[in-house]
Design a protein around this motif. Structure first.
Motif, short mmCIF file in Angstrom:
data_model
loop_
_atom_site.label_atom_id
_atom_site.label_comp_id
_atom_site.label_asym_id
_atom_site.label_seq_id
_atom_site.Cartn_x
_atom_site.Cartn_y
_atom_site.Cartn_z
N LYS A 111 64.63 -0.36 19.22
CA LYS A 111 65.35 -1.21 20.16
C LYS A 111 64.59 -1.25 21.47
CE LYS A 111 69.85 -1.64 22.53
NZ LYS A 111 71.19 -1.01 22.69
N ILE A 112 64.28 -2.45 21.94
CA ILE A 112 63.43 -2.63 23.11
C ILE A 112 64.19 -3.38 24.20
CG2 ILE A 112 61.27 -3.63 23.98
CD1 ILE A 112 60.26 -3.50 21.04
N ARG A 113 64.17 -2.83 25.40
CA ARG A 113 64.66 -3.53 26.58
C ARG A 113 63.52 -4.42 27.05
NH1 ARG A 113 69.36 -4.97 28.92
NH2 ARG A 113 70.16 -2.99 28.04
N VAL A 114 63.68 -5.72 26.85
CA VAL A 114 62.58 -6.67 27.03
C VAL A 114 62.30 -6.91 28.53
CG1 VAL A 114 61.80 -9.02 26.59
CG2 VAL A 114 63.07 -7.76 24.83
N LYS A 115 61.03 -6.92 28.86
CA LYS A 115 60.59 -7.25 30.22
C LYS A 115 59.92 -8.62 30.27
CE LYS A 115 61.80 -3.28 32.04
NZ LYS A 115 62.86 -3.20 33.07
N ALA A 116 59.17 -8.98 29.22
CA ALA A 116 58.45 -10.25 29.21
C ALA A 116 58.34 -10.76 27.78
CB ALA A 116 57.07 -10.10 29.82
N CYS A 117 58.32 -12.09 27.62
CA CYS A 117 58.18 -12.72 26.31
C CYS A 117 57.06 -13.75 26.38
CB CYS A 117 59.46 -13.46 25.90
SG CYS A 117 61.01 -12.59 26.22
N GLY A 118 56.35 -13.89 25.28
CA GLY A 118 55.30 -14.90 25.22
C GLY A 118 55.85 -16.23 24.74
N LEU A 119 55.27 -17.32 25.28
CA LEU A 119 55.65 -18.66 24.86
C LEU A 119 54.41 -19.32 24.25
CD1 LEU A 119 57.91 -21.09 26.84
CD2 LEU A 119 56.02 -21.94 25.46
N ASN A 120 54.53 -19.80 23.02
CA ASN A 120 53.41 -20.39 22.29
C ASN A 120 53.71 -21.82 21.89
OD1 ASN A 120 51.73 -17.81 21.83
ND2 ASN A 120 53.75 -17.22 21.08
N PHE A 121 52.66 -22.57 21.54
CA PHE A 121 52.87 -23.95 21.09
C PHE A 121 53.73 -23.97 19.83
CE2 PHE A 121 51.98 -28.26 19.86
CZ PHE A 121 51.77 -28.92 21.07
N LEU A 122 53.63 -22.92 19.04
CA LEU A 122 54.45 -22.83 17.84
C LEU A 122 55.94 -22.87 18.18
CD1 LEU A 122 54.80 -22.37 14.79
CD2 LEU A 122 54.58 -19.91 15.23
N ASP A 123 56.32 -22.28 19.31
CA ASP A 123 57.73 -22.28 19.72
C ASP A 123 58.21 -23.70 19.97
OD1 ASP A 123 58.08 -19.39 19.78
OD2 ASP A 123 56.78 -19.40 21.52
N LEU A 124 57.32 -24.53 20.50
CA LEU A 124 57.67 -25.93 20.72
C LEU A 124 57.91 -26.64 19.39
CD1 LEU A 124 55.87 -28.21 23.28
CD2 LEU A 124 56.39 -29.05 21.00
N MET A 125 57.06 -26.33 18.41
CA MET A 125 57.23 -26.94 17.09
C MET A 125 58.50 -26.45 16.41
SD MET A 125 53.24 -26.95 15.80
CE MET A 125 53.55 -28.07 14.43
N VAL A 126 58.84 -25.18 16.63
CA VAL A 126 60.10 -24.65 16.10
C VAL A 126 61.27 -25.40 16.71
CG1 VAL A 126 61.63 -22.66 16.07
CG2 VAL A 126 59.21 -22.37 15.54
N ARG A 127 61.23 -25.61 18.02
CA ARG A 127 62.32 -26.32 18.69
C ARG A 127 62.54 -27.70 18.10
NH1 ARG A 127 60.59 -28.69 23.76
NH2 ARG A 127 60.79 -30.64 22.61
N GLN A 128 61.45 -28.38 17.74
CA GLN A 128 61.56 -29.71 17.17
C GLN A 128 61.95 -29.68 15.69
OE1 GLN A 128 57.86 -31.74 17.88
NE2 GLN A 128 58.30 -32.08 20.04
N GLY A 129 61.88 -28.51 15.07
CA GLY A 129 62.08 -28.43 13.63
C GLY A 129 60.86 -28.93 12.88
N ASN A 130 59.70 -28.86 13.55
CA ASN A 130 58.47 -29.43 13.02
C ASN A 130 57.64 -28.37 12.28
OD1 ASN A 130 56.62 -31.44 12.55
ND2 ASN A 130 56.07 -31.76 14.68
N ILE A 131 58.31 -27.54 11.47
CA ILE A 131 57.65 -26.49 10.70
C ILE A 131 58.21 -26.49 9.28
CG2 ILE A 131 57.20 -25.00 12.69
CD1 ILE A 131 59.68 -23.40 11.91
N ASP A 132 57.49 -25.84 8.38
CA ASP A 132 57.97 -25.74 7.00
C ASP A 132 59.16 -24.78 6.93
OD1 ASP A 132 56.12 -27.46 5.92
OD2 ASP A 132 54.66 -25.88 5.52
N ASN A 133 60.18 -25.17 6.19
CA ASN A 133 61.37 -24.34 5.96
C ASN A 133 61.92 -23.73 7.26
OD1 ASN A 133 61.15 -24.64 3.08
ND2 ASN A 133 59.46 -23.15 3.14
N PRO A 134 62.29 -24.58 8.22
CA PRO A 134 62.83 -24.04 9.48
C PRO A 134 64.13 -23.29 9.24
CG PRO A 134 63.23 -26.40 9.34
CD PRO A 134 62.32 -26.05 8.19
N PRO A 135 64.38 -22.24 10.01
CA PRO A 135 65.64 -21.50 9.85
C PRO A 135 66.81 -22.31 10.35
CG PRO A 135 64.44 -20.72 11.77
CD PRO A 135 63.53 -21.71 11.09
N LYS A 136 68.00 -21.84 10.03
CA LYS A 136 69.20 -22.53 10.48
C LYS A 136 69.45 -22.24 11.95
CE LYS A 136 71.53 -22.51 5.96
NZ LYS A 136 72.74 -22.09 5.22
#
Length: 411
Positions: A64-89
């Motif tokens: 269990k990690i108390r988060v201080k920073a998160c990375g943002l990648n272009f893949l995250d943008l594609m996830v947001r659009q649902g522009n990936i294979d077998n996107p989660p619900k």
């Protein structure tokens, strides 16, 4: 009268007690809740919300990690659009990498103690104040590495390292062409190439990034022009390695530049993203432009075509030991001051829309970081990424973000 006065006083105190939770300053923070970015559905920026969620607890073998920073990648943008294979619900919490402090460990979890500074891969759920992830995906970080650097380190440097050294077998005197040379992976590739003698790095990037990255790559070209003849003017035989995160028409161009015994590696498909939401036309165009590969032609020309997906290797193909070895080698290079993550800008969780727009516009040089402890600026706070405490989505109209002042937080 005294009794009546006492009853009135008690009633007043009860009324005050009932109103106190409405005051954000005096309201007690529920220790079992946390803030998180939630993707309520696939689509545009208005699908991202910051809300409260139940805090996870570590299961057997988890940290269990108390988060201080998160990375943002272009893949995250594609996830947001649902522009990936077998996107989660949806709804879901996006994000695949973070850094922070170990807060507790589950049963049968060895090697980590409370208070350890770590970075981690997460199979979604990284953009939150607390995450739990299996210990195989967690790595201790050096004392002099900041949490922002750690969040910019894992995904991009591991991807760059494994493509160069595990897949393409980079050696002294070779040449490398990397697309999106001003992005986080591109800069990591350039730094790692500098650890091998006499490696020539060709890079493509938007013109406004050239000045910032000219010392990282040997030759840099405008991503919007035909770079093939420009590369051949310098290296008539072509290049030994091509690292392509664009796909589409760049696949064919890159293959024509590949030397015999050379390796082309596809590790992304950002050309499929043109607008704020998923576009079937962009997908079809990119697919149509991809060079149709004939295996017999590869045999005749002695060329290698490969693909690399770090997240699939980790979460679907059992490659955690390979990744752990790469992380150890990379941390050794970091300790030797040979590599260092480049952080483009820091953003609060509530500024995730603006951060994602910046990466969509290809405006970043290096990594975008969500700083969990950072407070949003008033301008961005008014952009309304909050939901109600009940978690009900407060839908908003799509806005013309071009009229808003962009305020990146350059580190």
């Amino acid at each position: 009268m005294a009794k009546e006065g006492t009853e009135i006083a008690e009633e007043t105190e009860q009324m005050i007690d009932q109103k106190e939770p409405d005051n954000p300053v005096s309201a007690a923070v529920d220790p079992k809740e946390m803030r998180a970015v939630v993707l309520t559905g696939f689509g545009g920026l208005n699908k991202l919300k910051v809300t409260k969620k139940p805090m996870p607890e570590p299961q057997r073998g988890e940290v269990k990690i108390r988060v201080k920073a998160c990375g943002l990648n272009f893949l995250d943008l594609m996830v947001r659009q649902g522009n990936i294979d077998n996107p989660p619900k949806t709804p879901l919490v996006p994000g695949f990498e973070c850094s922070g402090i170990v807060e507790s460990v589950g049963e049968n979890t060895k090697g980590f103690e409370i208070g350890d500074r770590v970075m981690a891969f997460v199979n979604y759920n990284a953009w939150a104040e607390v995450v739990c992830t299996p210990l195989d995906f967690v790595y201790k970080i050096p004392d002099d590495m900041t949490f922002s650097e750690a969040a910019a380190f894992s995904m991009n440097f591991v991807t760059a390292y494994m493509m160069l050294f595990e897949v393409a077998n980079l050696r002294e005197g070779m040449s490398v062409l990397v697309h999106s040379a001003g992005g986080a992976v591109g800069l990591a590739v350039a730094q790692l190439c500098s650890t091998v003698p006499n490696v020539t790095v060709f890079g493509t990037a938007s013109p406004f990034k050239h000045e910032a990255i000219k010392h990282s790559v040997t030759h840099v070209f405008d991503r919007n022009i035909d770079y093939v003849p420009e590369v051949k003017k310098i290296s008539p035989d072509g290049v030994d390695i091509v690292l392509d995160c664009l796909c589409g028409e760049n696949t064919g161009k890159s293959l024509t530049l590949l030397k015999p015994m050379g390796t082309y590696i596809l590790y992304g498909s950002s050309n499929m993203v043109t607008g704020e939401t998923k576009s079937f036309f962009s997908f079809a165009k990119s697919w149509w432009q991809v060079e149709k590969v004939n295996p017999i032609k590869l045999y005749e020309e002695n060329k290698v075509i490969a693909g690399f997906s770090l997240l699939n290797l980790l979460f679907k193909q059992g490659g955690c030991n390979q990744v752990k070895t790469a992380v150890q080698k990379l941390l050794s290079l970091y300790d030797q001051k040979k590599i260092k993550p480049v952080v483009d800008s820091l953003w609060a969780l509530e500024e995730v829309k603006e951060a994602m727009q910046r990466i969509h516009d290809r405006g970043n040089i290096g990594k975008l970081i969500l700083d969990v402890e950072k407070s949003p600026t008033p301008l961005m706070a008014n952009d309304s990424t909050e939901t109600s405490e009940a978690g009900e989505e407060e839908e908003e109209q799509e806005e013309d973000n071009d009229n808003k002042e962009r305020m990146p937080f350059i580190q």
